[in-house]
Design a protein around this motif. Structure first.
Motif, PDB file in Angstrom:
ATOM      1  N   CYS A 132      39.492 -27.430  -2.200  1.00 24.83           N
ATOM      2  CA  CYS A 132      39.883 -26.440  -1.196  1.00 24.83           C
ATOM      3  C   CYS A 132      41.226 -25.815  -1.556  1.00 24.83           C
ATOM      4  O   CYS A 132      42.293 -26.335  -1.193  1.00 24.83           O
ATOM      5  CB  CYS A 132      39.971 -27.077   0.182  1.00 24.83           C
ATOM      6  SG  CYS A 132      38.413 -27.701   0.822  1.00 24.83           S
ATOM      7  N   GLU A 135      41.591 -19.228   0.374  1.00 28.49           N
ATOM      8  CA  GLU A 135      41.566 -18.976   1.806  1.00 28.49           C
ATOM      9  C   GLU A 135      41.051 -17.556   2.052  1.00 28.49           C
ATOM     10  O   GLU A 135      40.954 -16.762   1.114  1.00 28.49           O
ATOM     11  CB  GLU A 135      42.964 -19.160   2.400  1.00 28.49           C
ATOM     12  CG  GLU A 135      43.482 -20.577   2.267  1.00 28.49           C
ATOM     13  CD  GLU A 135      44.842 -20.799   2.902  1.00 28.49           C
ATOM     14  OE1 GLU A 135      45.328 -21.936   2.838  1.00 28.49           O
ATOM     15  OE2 GLU A 135      45.421 -19.831   3.451  1.00 28.49           O
ATOM     16  N   THR A 147      47.265 -22.355   5.027  1.00 27.37           N
ATOM     17  CA  THR A 147      46.914 -23.632   5.647  1.00 27.37           C
ATOM     18  C   THR A 147      48.138 -24.531   5.622  1.00 27.37           C
ATOM     19  O   THR A 147      48.777 -24.694   4.580  1.00 27.37           O
ATOM     20  CB  THR A 147      45.744 -24.298   4.912  1.00 27.37           C
ATOM     21  OG1 THR A 147      44.584 -23.492   5.060  1.00 27.37           O
ATOM     22  CG2 THR A 147      45.456 -25.685   5.464  1.00 27.37           C
ATOM     23  N   THR A 161      42.302 -22.594   7.528  1.00 27.61           N
ATOM     24  CA  THR A 161      40.927 -22.356   7.076  1.00 27.61           C
ATOM     25  C   THR A 161      40.905 -22.119   5.573  1.00 27.61           C
ATOM     26  O   THR A 161      41.693 -21.323   5.054  1.00 27.61           O
ATOM     27  CB  THR A 161      40.319 -21.129   7.790  1.00 27.61           C
ATOM     28  OG1 THR A 161      40.228 -21.405   9.193  1.00 27.61           O
ATOM     29  CG2 THR A 161      38.932 -20.815   7.252  1.00 27.61           C
ATOM     30  N   LYS A 162      40.014 -22.806   4.902  1.00 28.73           N
ATOM     31  CA  LYS A 162      39.763 -22.589   3.483  1.00 28.73           C
ATOM     32  C   LYS A 162      38.457 -21.805   3.330  1.00 28.73           C
ATOM     33  O   LYS A 162      37.544 -21.930   4.155  1.00 28.73           O
ATOM     34  CB  LYS A 162      39.668 -23.921   2.739  1.00 28.73           C
ATOM     35  CG  LYS A 162      40.981 -24.703   2.713  1.00 28.73           C
ATOM     36  CD  LYS A 162      42.045 -23.971   1.931  1.00 28.73           C
ATOM     37  CE  LYS A 162      43.348 -24.753   1.865  1.00 28.73           C
ATOM     38  NZ  LYS A 162      44.361 -24.046   1.050  1.00 28.73           N
ATOM     39  N   ALA A 163      38.374 -21.013   2.283  1.00 28.49           N
ATOM     40  CA  ALA A 163      37.214 -20.124   2.113  1.00 28.49           C
ATOM     41  C   ALA A 163      36.616 -20.274   0.722  1.00 28.49           C
ATOM     42  O   ALA A 163      37.278 -20.710  -0.215  1.00 28.49           O
ATOM     43  CB  ALA A 163      37.632 -18.667   2.347  1.00 28.49           C
ATOM     44  N   GLN A 218      33.208 -21.591   4.505  1.00 30.44           N
ATOM     45  CA  GLN A 218      34.560 -21.825   4.986  1.00 30.44           C
ATOM     46  C   GLN A 218      34.651 -23.241   5.547  1.00 30.44           C
ATOM     47  O   GLN A 218      33.680 -23.766   6.105  1.00 30.44           O
ATOM     48  CB  GLN A 218      34.931 -20.821   6.070  1.00 30.44           C
ATOM     49  CG  GLN A 218      35.128 -19.407   5.570  1.00 30.44           C
ATOM     50  CD  GLN A 218      35.737 -18.497   6.627  1.00 30.44           C
ATOM     51  OE1 GLN A 218      35.904 -18.884   7.784  1.00 30.44           O
ATOM     52  NE2 GLN A 218      36.070 -17.269   6.234  1.00 30.44           N
ATOM     53  N   HIS A 220      37.150 -25.496   8.088  1.00 32.74           N
ATOM     54  CA  HIS A 220      38.201 -25.352   9.089  1.00 32.74           C
ATOM     55  C   HIS A 220      38.905 -26.693   9.320  1.00 32.74           C
ATOM     56  O   HIS A 220      38.256 -27.743   9.419  1.00 32.74           O
ATOM     57  CB  HIS A 220      37.610 -24.865  10.412  1.00 32.74           C
ATOM     58  CG  HIS A 220      36.825 -23.593  10.290  1.00 32.74           C
ATOM     59  ND1 HIS A 220      37.379 -22.418   9.844  1.00 32.74           N
ATOM     60  CD2 HIS A 220      35.512 -23.315  10.550  1.00 32.74           C
ATOM     61  CE1 HIS A 220      36.462 -21.471   9.835  1.00 32.74           C
ATOM     62  NE2 HIS A 220      35.314 -21.996  10.245  1.00 32.74           N
ATOM     63  N   ASP A 222      41.342 -28.243  12.086  1.00 28.17           N
ATOM     64  CA  ASP A 222      41.899 -28.063  13.422  1.00 28.17           C
ATOM     65  C   ASP A 222      42.643 -29.335  13.814  1.00 28.17           C
ATOM     66  O   ASP A 222      42.064 -30.279  14.336  1.00 28.17           O
ATOM     67  CB  ASP A 222      40.778 -27.756  14.417  1.00 28.17           C
ATOM     68  CG  ASP A 222      41.292 -27.498  15.827  1.00 28.17           C
ATOM     69  OD1 ASP A 222      42.519 -27.354  16.004  1.00 28.17           O
ATOM     70  OD2 ASP A 222      40.461 -27.440  16.755  1.00 28.17           O
TER      71      ASP A 222
END
Length: 391
Positions: A132, A135, A147, A161-163, A218, A220, A222
């Motif tokens: 990861c 983003e 992040t 969030t990673k993309a 993606q 996430h 949190d």
């Protein structure tokens, strides 16, 4: 329609053990991977059981130390295994490369205790990893990632969030780069995050042009709480971890590209030998023979380039420039070779009844992942001509 795939590549391998290993890989490919590749790619089926089989067979940890459950193989052998896997199904070859990439930070920057505790399961215990870094607003400019990880006692709390994460949502662990300090490259730290951490979730997979059996999503974070014992390397060392991993990962992509191109050439050779026009096989026409010759030459050149870089890595010599060159050349070659394969098959090449249309769609992504080919050119030029002036 051809069913047997490409003929085995003649390889120069350093040991009898390596030759036996490649033989086992080819048997596994013919038995477990190639027969279901087209069907599973068409149905977007992720081959999770195949990766468990590869893990338990020792093929997911080949370039890592035997003391930690790896295969202890040099990179020149590991990459040729990747090539064989990718020639059968790119989802499997690329996935193996990504898993190896996700283990790199722990193997090379983790403490002795971390490696002893975690690497055996990651390398041979059936687990699958993801990496990861990118983003939604931070791709090629990795140092601008947002992040964030905030220290809270003996833990870190990750938010962001990673993309474009290969294996997003199906991985068992994630190597995550997060900002722990100031803006820029010095404020980034690497962490090893388990997939079942509270607050970690994945979006639905992206809808892609190709490589449909490999989920890209993606991921996430949190308020994900991660113990400091899962920090990889020193605080602020994350970009060093990332770039070191990417140098090795680019060679993995180069090998996968050569495998994909080899598969396309194999299909083109079978088709042009069998298909007749004007009373003779297509392979008898000089114009088509020249195209086949160009395809084969690009594949051989790409293989030589990635192996030369791998041997530098095995000899503990700098290989960043060579890795970028290999990634650039091999993935561009894969795009050319798969395009030529579709052309050689004519209308049949444009149908899903033959695999070359899938190979063409899959080749495109290899010019993008692990640093776009425009980034590779920047890396190469920096090595050759020095940094750009900023006057």
């Amino acid at each position: 329609m051809p069913q047997d795939g490409p003929q085995p590549v003649e390889r120069e391998l350093p040991t009898d053990e390596a030759r036996d290993l490649l033989g086992l890989v080819r048997e596994l490919v013919q038995r477990e991977i190639r027969p279901v590749a087209a069907e599973e790619e068409a149905s977007c089926t992720f081959p999770r059981e195949t990766f468990r089989l590869l893990s338990h067979s020792g093929l997911l940890g080949l370039p890592y130390a035997e003391e930690h459950g790896g295969g202890g193989q040099p990179y020149e052998v590991y990459l040729q295994v990747l090539e064989e896997l990718a020639a059968a199904r790119l989802t499997v070859g690329l996935g193996t490369s990504v898993h190896s990439l996700s283990c790199h930070g722990l193997a090379h920057f983790g403490s002795k205790e971390q490696r002893t505790e975690r690497l055996p399961d990651m390398l041979g215990g059936g687990l699958l990893g993801a990496y990861c870094l990118s983003e939604p607003a931070s791709g090629s400019d990795a140092a601008s990632l947002r992040t964030r990880a905030v220290r809270d006692g003996e833990d870190w709390v990750l938010t962001g969030t990673k993309a474009w994460i290969t294996h997003g949502g199906v991985a068992d662990f994630y190597t995550v780069l997060a900002r722990t300090g100031e803006d820029g490259p010095r404020g980034i730290t690497a962490f090893l995050v388990p997939a079942d951490a509270e607050g970690l979730s994945a979006a639905p997979p992206e809808r892609k042009m190709g490589l449909n059996g490999s989920p890209t999503a993606q991921v996430h974070f949190d308020q994900v709480r991660v113990p400091d014992a899962r920090r990889l390397g020193e605080e602020g060392q994350g970009l060093t971890v990332a770039l070191s991993s990417l140098d090795a990962g680019r060679l993995g992509i180069a090998a996968c590209a050569v495998g994909l191109a080899q598969a396309a050439l194999g299909e083109a050779l079978v088709y042009t030998a069998q298909r007749e026009q004007f009373g003779r096989p297509l392979a008898d026409f000089q114009g088509l023979r020249f195209t086949l010759a160009d395809m084969g030459t690009q594949i051989e050149a790409g293989r030589a380039l990635y192996l030369a870089a791998a041997r530098r890595r095995d000899a503990a010599k700098p290989f960043s420039r060579q890795a970028a060159m290999a990634k650039l050349f091999c993935t561009d070659a894969a795009m050319r070779v798969t395009t030529d394969a579709v052309q050689l098959l004519g209308g049949y090449g444009y149908t899903a009844d033959f695999p070359v249309e899938r190979y063409l769609r899959e080749a495109k992504v290899l010019q993008i992942v692990e640093g776009t080919n425009q980034i590779q050119r920047m890396v190469i030029a920096r090595h050759l001509a020095g940094p750009e002036s900023r006057s």
